[in-house]
Design an enzyme around this catalytic site. Structure first.
Site, PDB file in Angstrom:
ATOM      1  N   SER A 136       2.825 -47.215   2.216  1.00 55.98           N
ATOM      2  CA  SER A 136       3.771 -46.109   1.979  1.00 55.98           C
ATOM      3  C   SER A 136       5.146 -46.581   2.431  1.00 55.98           C
ATOM      4  CB  SER A 136       3.351 -44.881   2.797  1.00 55.98           C
ATOM      5  OG  SER A 136       4.261 -43.821   2.614  1.00 55.98           O
ATOM      6  N   TYR A 171       0.384 -40.721  10.735  1.00 50.48           N
ATOM      7  CA  TYR A 171       0.316 -41.267   9.369  1.00 50.48           C
ATOM      8  C   TYR A 171       1.221 -42.497   9.228  1.00 50.48           C
ATOM      9  CZ  TYR A 171       0.978 -41.537   4.303  1.00 50.48           C
ATOM     10  OH  TYR A 171       1.052 -41.979   3.007  1.00 50.48           O
TER      11      TYR A 171
HETATM   12  P1  NAP Z   1      -5.076 -37.576  -2.625  1.00 50.29           P
HETATM   13  O1  NAP Z   1      -4.548 -37.037  -3.910  1.00 50.29           O
HETATM   14  O2  NAP Z   1      -5.343 -36.609  -1.517  1.00 50.29           O
HETATM   15  O3  NAP Z   1      -6.435 -38.410  -2.932  1.00 50.29           O
HETATM   16  C1  NAP Z   1      -7.100 -39.015  -1.858  1.00 50.29           C
HETATM   17  C2  NAP Z   1      -8.279 -39.826  -2.367  1.00 50.29           C
HETATM   18  O4  NAP Z   1      -8.881 -40.508  -1.259  1.00 50.29           O
HETATM   19  C3  NAP Z   1      -9.374 -38.994  -2.995  1.00 50.29           C
HETATM   20  O5  NAP Z   1      -9.988 -39.732  -4.034  1.00 50.29           O
HETATM   21  C4  NAP Z   1     -10.369 -38.779  -1.854  1.00 50.29           C
HETATM   22  O6  NAP Z   1     -11.667 -38.490  -2.374  1.00 50.29           O
HETATM   23  C5  NAP Z   1     -10.267 -40.143  -1.170  1.00 50.29           C
HETATM   24  N1  NAP Z   1     -10.646 -40.156   0.238  1.00 50.29           N
HETATM   25  C6  NAP Z   1     -10.134 -39.423   1.264  1.00 50.29           C
HETATM   26  N2  NAP Z   1     -10.773 -39.721   2.402  1.00 50.29           N
HETATM   27  C7  NAP Z   1     -11.712 -40.661   2.096  1.00 50.29           C
HETATM   28  C8  NAP Z   1     -12.693 -41.360   2.838  1.00 50.29           C
HETATM   29  N3  NAP Z   1     -12.865 -41.155   4.161  1.00 50.29           N
HETATM   30  N4  NAP Z   1     -13.463 -42.271   2.203  1.00 50.29           N
HETATM   31  C9  NAP Z   1     -13.328 -42.487   0.861  1.00 50.29           C
HETATM   32  N5  NAP Z   1     -12.427 -41.847   0.110  1.00 50.29           N
HETATM   33  C10 NAP Z   1     -11.632 -40.939   0.721  1.00 50.29           C
HETATM   34  O7  NAP Z   1      -4.111 -38.685  -2.016  1.00 50.29           O
HETATM   35  P2  NAP Z   1      -2.906 -39.515  -2.702  1.00 50.29           P
HETATM   36  O8  NAP Z   1      -1.670 -38.723  -2.581  1.00 50.29           O
HETATM   37  O9  NAP Z   1      -3.325 -40.014  -4.016  1.00 50.29           O
HETATM   38  O10 NAP Z   1      -2.799 -40.745  -1.680  1.00 50.29           O
HETATM   39  C11 NAP Z   1      -3.543 -41.942  -1.902  1.00 50.29           C
HETATM   40  C12 NAP Z   1      -2.960 -43.051  -1.064  1.00 50.29           C
HETATM   41  O11 NAP Z   1      -1.586 -43.204  -1.377  1.00 50.29           O
HETATM   42  C13 NAP Z   1      -3.033 -42.820   0.438  1.00 50.29           C
HETATM   43  O12 NAP Z   1      -3.337 -44.029   1.091  1.00 50.29           O
HETATM   44  C14 NAP Z   1      -1.629 -42.376   0.800  1.00 50.29           C
HETATM   45  O13 NAP Z   1      -1.280 -42.719   2.115  1.00 50.29           O
HETATM   46  C15 NAP Z   1      -0.809 -43.180  -0.198  1.00 50.29           C
HETATM   47  N6  NAP Z   1       0.506 -42.619  -0.489  1.00 50.29           N
HETATM   48  C16 NAP Z   1       0.637 -41.437  -1.160  1.00 50.29           C
HETATM   49  C17 NAP Z   1       1.916 -40.966  -1.452  1.00 50.29           C
HETATM   50  C18 NAP Z   1       2.142 -39.708  -2.257  1.00 50.29           C
HETATM   51  O14 NAP Z   1       3.309 -39.340  -2.472  1.00 50.29           O
HETATM   52  N7  NAP Z   1       1.127 -39.056  -2.756  1.00 50.29           N
HETATM   53  C19 NAP Z   1       3.051 -41.662  -1.009  1.00 50.29           C
HETATM   54  C20 NAP Z   1       2.875 -42.843  -0.286  1.00 50.29           C
HETATM   55  C21 NAP Z   1       1.591 -43.323  -0.050  1.00 50.29           C
HETATM   56  P3  NAP Z   1     -12.810 -37.750  -1.454  1.00 50.29           P
HETATM   57  O15 NAP Z   1     -12.132 -36.594  -0.779  1.00 50.29           O
HETATM   58  O16 NAP Z   1     -13.869 -37.350  -2.432  1.00 50.29           O
HETATM   59  O17 NAP Z   1     -13.323 -38.781  -0.517  1.00 50.29           O
END
Ligand code: NAP
Length: 256
Positions: A140, A154
């Site tokens: 991130s 985080y």
């Molecule tokens: P999201 O929409 O909440 O999706 C999270 C995903 O991770 C889901 O598929 C969830 O499925 C899975 N997950 C959560 N806990 C888990 C576990 N213990 N084991 C296996 N799978 C797990 O999140 P997102 O926004 O796409 O973020 C994804 C990544 O991008 C993260 O690493 C986050 O830090 C990074 N990121 C996001 C943003 C943003 O703006 N969205 C910005 C910078 C970085 P289940 O709940 O079924 O396990």
């Protein structure tokens, strides 16, 4: 470039929704064999069906080493190996330091940071057998570059992933494995939507390109790191944020 991942086996942790789903879609469209790993297999299976291209779903929890080992073995059986690990699963609950419990800290740390280590460790026996092995982390901008109230835990994990990467890429180079990281800015995901419309609107206003990113924006960067053409790139990061980290102030944006 896209064709150099055709036929490659890719596991995307957290691939059932959000950024992981975008990564999975970009790889599937490029001809890769995609496996979505998440805790809820039903949601992963629905995403895999929507992606098409023979994508599959496996159940796994990145905080649980045994479940990861079983999931990677299942993928290797189904697809005949494993070439690319996209370690993407992560959570971002908010809590300011004064209200944060040790359990809150451990929960975020276990999923985002220990989860990255465990995914890499358990994928390793399979990646070592690949002739184009790749690890791509989703970090991130928050933590390595910027800060946001409520995200000390985080941010620490997202910066920690980069510290992990810089030694992992040295340790794993002898196997030809590259380890790189994408650093997303604010990307439109189900997880981000939970932070509310005010958060999204405020963020969009602070981004030079004037919009929140799309999940495929991250997928395309991950695809580059996984490509044959990126064979000599390891231990590196790419920020994909619409220029968000650059303005010194909102005034700097307004005066453009
Ligand atoms: P999201 O929409 O909440 O999706 C999270 C995903 O991770 C889901 O598929 C969830 O499925 C899975 N997950 C959560 N806990 C888990 C576990 N213990 N084991 C296996 N799978 C797990 O999140 P997102 O926004 O796409 O973020 C994804 C990544 O991008 C993260 O690493 C986050 O830090 C990074 N990121 C996001 C943003 C943003 O703006 N969205 C910005 C910078 C970085 P289940 O709940 O079924 O396990």
């Amino acid at each position: 470039m896209a064709h150099s991942v055709a036929g490659r086996v890719v596991v995307v942790t957290g691939g059932s929704r959000g950024i992981g789903k975008g990564i999975a879609r970009v790889f599937a469209n490029a001809g890769a064999k995609v496996a979505i790993l998440s805790r809820h297999r039903d949601e992963g299976a629905a995403t895999a069906a929507a992606l098409g291209h023979g994508a599959i779903a496996v159940a796994g929890d990145v905080t649980d080493e045994a479940s990861l080992a079983a999931a990677f073995a299942e993928v290797a059986r189904a697809f005949g190996g494993l070439d690319v690990l996209c370690s993407n699963a992560g959570i971002f609950p908010q809590a300011k330091i004064e209200e944060m419990s040790a359990a809150d800290w451990d929960h975020v740390s276990n999923t985002n940071l220990k989860g990255t280590f465990l995914a890499v460790k358990t994928a390793l026996p399979h990646l070592k057998r690949s002739d184009q092995p790749r690890i791509v982390l989703t970090s991130s901008i928050t933590g390595p570059v910027t800060g946001y109230p409520g995200w000390t835990h985080y941010g620490a994990t997202k910066a920690g992933q980069l510290g992990f990467m810089r030694t992992a890429c040295i340790e794993l180079a002898k196997y030809g494995i590259t380890v790189n990281a994408v650093m997303p800015g604010n990307i439109r995901t189900e997880g981000l939507a939970e932070l509310g419309p005010d958060y999204e609107a405020g963020m969009a206003a602070s981004i030079p390109l004037g919009r929140i990113g799309e999940v495929e924006d991250i997928g395309h960067a991950a695809l580059y790191f996984a490509s044959k053409e990126a064979a000599y790139v390891t231990g590196q990061t790419i920020i994909v944020d619409g220029g968000q980290i650059l303005p010194e102030s909102l005034e700097a944006l307004a005066s453009a």
